[in-house]
Write an enzyme that holds these catalytic residues in place. Structure first.
Site, PDB file in Angstrom:
ATOM      1  N   LYS A  13       0.199  -1.005   0.345  1.00 44.89           N
ATOM      2  CA  LYS A  13      -0.258  -0.136   0.367  1.00 44.89           C
ATOM      3  C   LYS A  13       1.124   1.258  -0.049  1.00 44.89           C
ATOM      4  O   LYS A  13       0.549   2.565  -0.882  1.00 44.89           O
ATOM      5  CB  LYS A  13      -0.943   0.119   1.354  1.00 44.89           C
ATOM      6  N   ARG A  87      -9.230   3.031   8.763  1.00 48.83           N
ATOM      7  CA  ARG A  87      -9.049   1.904   8.755  1.00 48.83           C
ATOM      8  C   ARG A  87     -10.817   1.014  10.209  1.00 48.83           C
ATOM      9  O   ARG A  87     -10.229   0.328  10.350  1.00 48.83           O
ATOM     10  CB  ARG A  87      -7.382   1.513  10.335  1.00 48.83           C
ATOM     11  N   ARG A 126      10.305  -5.738   4.870  1.00 46.69           N
ATOM     12  CA  ARG A 126      10.216  -4.753   4.305  1.00 46.69           C
ATOM     13  C   ARG A 126      12.001  -3.843   5.016  1.00 46.69           C
ATOM     14  O   ARG A 126      11.869  -4.139   6.216  1.00 46.69           O
ATOM     15  CB  ARG A 126       8.931  -4.138   4.554  1.00 46.69           C
ATOM     16  N   ARG A 152      11.144  -0.853  10.109  1.00 46.93           N
ATOM     17  CA  ARG A 152       9.951  -0.669  11.092  1.00 46.93           C
ATOM     18  C   ARG A 152       9.849  -1.295  12.873  1.00 46.93           C
ATOM     19  O   ARG A 152       9.847  -2.299  12.452  1.00 46.93           O
ATOM     20  CB  ARG A 152       9.168  -0.540  10.178  1.00 46.93           C
ATOM     21  N   ARG A 163      -1.101  -6.717  13.309  1.00 51.00           N
ATOM     22  CA  ARG A 163      -1.850  -5.958  13.014  1.00 51.00           C
ATOM     23  C   ARG A 163      -2.676  -6.659  11.632  1.00 51.00           C
ATOM     24  O   ARG A 163      -3.590  -5.986  11.313  1.00 51.00           O
ATOM     25  CB  ARG A 163      -0.059  -4.847  12.195  1.00 51.00           C
TER      26      ARG A 163
HETATM   27  P1  AMP Z   1       1.195   2.495   8.048  1.00 53.63           P
HETATM   28  O1  AMP Z   1       2.132   2.775   8.330  1.00 53.63           O
HETATM   29  O2  AMP Z   1      -0.424   2.295   7.694  1.00 53.63           O
HETATM   30  O3  AMP Z   1       1.485   0.640   8.767  1.00 53.63           O
HETATM   31  O4  AMP Z   1       0.272   2.281  10.385  1.00 53.63           O
HETATM   32  C1  AMP Z   1       0.834   2.185  11.010  1.00 53.63           C
HETATM   33  C2  AMP Z   1       0.702   2.034  12.984  1.00 53.63           C
HETATM   34  O5  AMP Z   1       0.573   3.911  13.012  1.00 53.63           O
HETATM   35  C3  AMP Z   1      -0.521   1.077  12.928  1.00 53.63           C
HETATM   36  O6  AMP Z   1       0.069  -0.186  12.773  1.00 53.63           O
HETATM   37  C4  AMP Z   1      -1.507   1.946  13.821  1.00 53.63           C
HETATM   38  O7  AMP Z   1      -1.223   1.977  15.097  1.00 53.63           O
HETATM   39  C5  AMP Z   1      -0.877   3.330  12.836  1.00 53.63           C
HETATM   40  N1  AMP Z   1      -1.916   4.259  12.351  1.00 53.63           N
HETATM   41  C6  AMP Z   1      -2.111   4.667  10.917  1.00 53.63           C
HETATM   42  N2  AMP Z   1      -3.213   4.987  10.454  1.00 53.63           N
HETATM   43  C7  AMP Z   1      -3.868   4.714  11.114  1.00 53.63           C
HETATM   44  C8  AMP Z   1      -5.884   5.479  11.597  1.00 53.63           C
HETATM   45  N3  AMP Z   1      -5.918   4.987  10.387  1.00 53.63           N
HETATM   46  N4  AMP Z   1      -6.016   4.694  12.540  1.00 53.63           N
HETATM   47  C9  AMP Z   1      -5.443   4.207  13.477  1.00 53.63           C
HETATM   48  N5  AMP Z   1      -3.840   3.443  13.743  1.00 53.63           N
HETATM   49  C10 AMP Z   1      -3.673   4.275  12.563  1.00 53.63           C
END
Ligand code: AMP
Length: 214
Positions: A13, A87, A126, A152, A163
Site C-alpha cells: 500500500k 481503518r 521490508r 520498522r 496488525r
Molecule cells: P501504517 O504505516 O499505515 O502501516 O501504520 C502504522 C501504524 O500506525 C498502524 O499499525 C497503527 O498503529 C497506526 N495507524 C496508522 N493509521 C492509522 C489509523 N487510520 N487509525 C489508527 N491507527 C493508525
C-alpha cells in the site's frame, strides 16, 4: 481526485500509493508516516506510540482530527490520496462527514489484494532507506549497497501478525462498506512492484477517462 488506498500490512500500500500520488500529482497522506514522524519528534503521546509498537490502532478521534487538518491544507485542495486511513468504520463515517461539510466526496477506494501467507514475509523483510524514505524488500527489491536502512519496529513477525488480525477484524469491514457505495476498485497486489503499479495506474487512468466530459 480524492482517493483512499487500502491494503493489509505488507500489501504494498505505501509503495503503490507513493507511485500513484506522483502520477496524479496529489499529496500522499500516510497516517502511519505522520504518526511515525510525530513519535520521532516526541509530539505524539507515549500511550499512542506504545499502541503502534504493539500493532494496535490509535483512537479514532485523534486520527480523525489529524486527517481533517491535513486534508484542509493548501496542497490537498486539488485532491489527495489517503494511505492508511480510514481503518475503522468510525473513521470512514467521519471522513464522509468531513468531505460532505466541504461539498466534496470520495472519488474511489482502491484495495490491494494479497493472500495472507504472502503478507507476513513481505512486511518482515521490508526496510526503509532512512535518508530517502524509499521502501525496499530484502528478497524482492533489494536495497543498493551502502543504503542506510531502518527496520520498522512494528515489522517484526509477532507484531505483523497482530496488525494482520486488526486488519481482518476491524479494517476489512470497510471493503463491503465502500463496495455498497459503488466506490470500491480491487487490484491484484501480487507480482513485482512495476507490475502492480501498472495495474494501479491503468485503473486510475480509466477512472479519469470516465470522468472527463466527451
Ligand atoms: P501504517 O504505516 O499505515 O502501516 O501504520 C502504522 C501504524 O500506525 C498502524 O499499525 C497503527 O498503529 C497506526 N495507524 C496508522 N493509521 C492509522 C489509523 N487510520 N487509525 C489508527 N491507527 C493508525
Amino acid at each position: 481526485m480524492r482517493l483512499v488506498f487500502m491494503g493489509a500490512p505488507g500489501s504494498g500500500k505505501g509503495t503503490q500509493s507513493l507511485v500513484l500520488s506522483n502520477h496524479l500529482k496529489v499529496p500522499q497522506i500516510s497516517t502511519g508516516d505522520m504518526l511515525r514522524e510525530a513519535v520521532s519528534t516526541g509530539s505524539l503521546g507515549r500511550g499512542f506510540s506504545e499502541l503502534m509498537e504493539a500493532g494496535g490502532l490509535v483512537p479514532d478521534d485523534a486520527m480523525v482530527s489529524l486527517v481533517e487538518r491535513r486534508t484542509a491544507a493548501l496542497d490537498a485542495r486539488g485532491g489527495f490520496l489517503l494511505d492508511g486511513f480510514p481503518r475503522t468504520m468510525g473513521q470512514a463515517v467521519a471522513l464522509d462527514g468531513i468531505l460532505a461539510a466541504r461539498n466534496q466526496s470520495l472519488t474511489s477506494v482502491i484495495v490491494l489484494e494479497v493472500a495472507t501467507e504472502l503478507l507476513v514475509e513481505r512486511a518482515c523483510l521490508r526496510r526503509t532507506d532512512k535518508r530517502t524514505g524509499q521502501i525496499y524488500h530484502l528478497k524482492y527489491k533489494p536495497p543498493p549497497a551502502g543504503a542506510d536502512l531502518a527496520h520498522r519496529s512494528d515489522d517484526f513477525e509477532e507484531v505483523v501478525r497482530a496488525r494482520l488480525e486488526v486488519y481482518s477484524a476491524v479494517t476489512a469491514e470497510l471493503v463491503p462498506y465502500y463496495d455498497d457505495l459503488g466506490l470500491l476498485a480491487k487490484v491484484d497486489g501480487v507480482g513485482s512492484v512495476a507490475d502492480v503499479s501498472s495495474r494501479v495506474l491503468a485503473l486510475v487512468d480509466q477512472m479519469m477517462a470516465r470522468k472527463r466530459p466527451s
